[in-house]
Write an enzyme that holds these catalytic residues in place. Structure first.
Site, mmCIF file in Angstrom:
data_model
loop_
_atom_site.group_PDB
_atom_site.id
_atom_site.type_symbol
_atom_site.label_atom_id
_atom_site.label_comp_id
_atom_site.label_asym_id
_atom_site.label_seq_id
_atom_site.Cartn_x
_atom_site.Cartn_y
_atom_site.Cartn_z
ATOM 1 N N ARG A 208 0.853 -1.184 0.000
ATOM 2 C CA ARG A 208 0.000 0.000 0.000
ATOM 3 C C ARG A 208 0.891 1.236 0.000
ATOM 4 O O ARG A 208 1.896 1.291 0.701
ATOM 5 C CB ARG A 208 -0.935 0.012 1.214
ATOM 6 C CG ARG A 208 -2.061 -1.027 1.146
ATOM 7 C CD ARG A 208 -3.062 -0.673 0.055
ATOM 8 N NE ARG A 208 -4.196 -1.589 -0.025
ATOM 9 C CZ ARG A 208 -4.279 -2.605 -0.869
ATOM 10 N NH1 ARG A 208 -3.274 -2.867 -1.686
ATOM 11 N NH2 ARG A 208 -5.357 -3.367 -0.905
ATOM 12 N N GLU A 237 -3.019 7.633 -4.572
ATOM 13 C CA GLU A 237 -3.521 7.065 -5.834
ATOM 14 C C GLU A 237 -5.001 7.407 -6.031
ATOM 15 O O GLU A 237 -5.756 7.436 -5.074
ATOM 16 C CB GLU A 237 -3.377 5.532 -5.819
ATOM 17 C CG GLU A 237 -1.970 5.016 -5.865
ATOM 18 C CD GLU A 237 -1.938 3.477 -5.819
ATOM 19 O OE1 GLU A 237 -2.963 2.846 -6.146
ATOM 20 O OE2 GLU A 237 -0.898 2.922 -5.446
ATOM 21 N N HIS A 254 0.451 0.283 -9.680
ATOM 22 C CA HIS A 254 -0.291 -0.612 -8.772
ATOM 23 C C HIS A 254 -0.785 -1.849 -9.522
ATOM 24 O O HIS A 254 -1.962 -2.195 -9.489
ATOM 25 C CB HIS A 254 -1.461 0.132 -8.126
ATOM 26 C CG HIS A 254 -1.979 -0.534 -6.880
ATOM 27 N ND1 HIS A 254 -2.607 0.162 -5.877
ATOM 28 C CD2 HIS A 254 -1.966 -1.838 -6.466
ATOM 29 C CE1 HIS A 254 -2.959 -0.676 -4.917
ATOM 30 N NE2 HIS A 254 -2.583 -1.900 -5.253
#
Length: 378
Positions: A208, A237, A254
């Site tokens: 994360r 993000e 990601h």
């Protein structure tokens, strides 16, 4: 029965149509009007699921086709009597293979052997354990840090994060995001920790974004700290710090867990959970869904060394294919999500059938997750 599914969940329409009427929708932003008459919602990590999204809606079940759940307010779902399921471990193999692809690229570029490096793994869950097993199969030393598991008395030689920072040449993060509490991981890699890393260390974050303090990392890099950085996840993000992207060695949008197998596992896990929830339990064999791989089989002669492993790994997946596109569009609104939505199909090592004339090479490749067999040369 109406079921909303994220349009980027592979096989979701085919599977969930066995249970009811399926509507595929974007995950970010999700069309709220569609929730007004839906019974179930299947999402990915881009959709924030909480009271503000679902209050007053008839949703009875939420599934997320992801291992992580920090985008879901599980406490509120429980309070509201809404069923919930995630897909723990669905993309663990994909993330491990992303890390290997990155490390083998850096090793070739910088001219070092992974056997000479110590790898510190922060977070020893589905991803961390698999990464440890594959590294140790290659004879690479690992150090483990996982305070919750250490406190529970789980098996493993767990060390402190500071100890890993002092002794590891490679530090890779695979934790959930906890914003507070005794096991807080928000900014786990803060400026103090980053500055304490060994000169020339490699820092990897594929869990994360906020586990690593992006501002602090950029400060350290701007000041000339000798550090190689691999970031698949970013604070804020789908926005990201473009200046930080310019400084890192590998930057991707990601997608570390984005193998076809990993996505399919996520879909099938929540499908099976929902089918059980409504009393029509079904099971799906993954290999009945997946297409034939691009490369059917190859032959490997002789032992397995690092350059050969690198060629095999990058034949299946070379991380640079995802680094370059992000750099081209970074900072342009909507492009981060577009890269994820239109992601080029990627397979796992198990899709590659390797025929080896060296028995030890075949054995090692199997331990690493390849589909390898030994056929002696004639």
């Amino acid at each position: 029965m109406k079921i909303l599914v994220d349009e980027n969940m592979p096989y979701a329409r085919d599977l969930f149509s066995r249970l009811g009427e399926v509507t595929a929708v974007p995950g970010r932003p999700i069309p709220v009007a569609q929730l007004a008459d839906a019974d179930a919602l299947m999402v990915r990590s881009v959709t924030k699921v909480n009271e503000s999204l679902l209050a007053g809606k008839p949703i009875k079940f939420v599934g997320t086709a992801t291992a992580g759940t920090d985008h879901v307010d599980e406490a509120w779902l429980k309070q509201a009597g809404i069923g919930f399921s995630a897909a723990p471990g669905c993309n663990a193999i994909a993330v491990v293979e992303y890390v290997f692809s990155s490390l083998l690229m850096l090793a070739e570029r910088d001219g070092f052997s992974l056997h000479e490096r110590t790898v510190g793994i922060v977070g020893v869950g589905n991803v961390g354990r698999r990464l440890q097993a594959r590294l140790e199969a290659l004879g690479i030393t690992t150090l483990l840090c996982d305070p919750p598991r250490a406190d529970r008395g789980d098996e493993g030689d767990f060390r402190s994060l500071n100890e890993l920072a002092q002794h590891a040449d490679i530090l890779t993060f695979h934790t959930p995001l906890f914003k507070d509490g005794p096991y807080k991981t928000l900014h786990l890699a803060d400026e103090k920790l980053i500055r304490s890393l060994k000169p020339g260390a490699i820092l990897i974050n594929a869990c994360r974004g906020a586990v690593v303090d992006n501002t602090a990392l950029l400060t350290c890099l701007n000041e000339g700290q000798k550090l190689s950085v691999v970031l698949d996840v970013w604070e804020g993000e789908p926005e990201l710090n473009v200046e930080l992207l310019k400084k890192v060695d590998i930057g991707t949008p990601h997608i570390a867990g984005y193998t076809l197998e990993g996505k399919a596992r996520g879909t099938t896990q929540v499908f099976e959970a929902y089918s059980k929830f409504i009393g029509h339990e079904q099971h799906v064999a993954l290999d009945t869904l997946l297409p034939a791989p691009e490369f059917g089989r190859i032959t490997l002669h002789g032992p397995l060394d690092q350059p050969t492993l690198k060629r095999l790994v990058h034949l299946v997946y070379d991380v640079r294919r995802d680094d370059a596109p992000l750099r081209k569009v970074a900072g342009i609104p909507g492009e981060f999500d577009k890269l994820r939505k239109n992601y080029l199909e990627r397979r796992e090592w198990s899709s590659l059938y390797v025929i080896c004339d060296d028995a030890s090479a075949a054995s090692l490749l199997c331990k690493l997750g390849f589909n390898a067999v030994h056929h002696p040369a004639r």
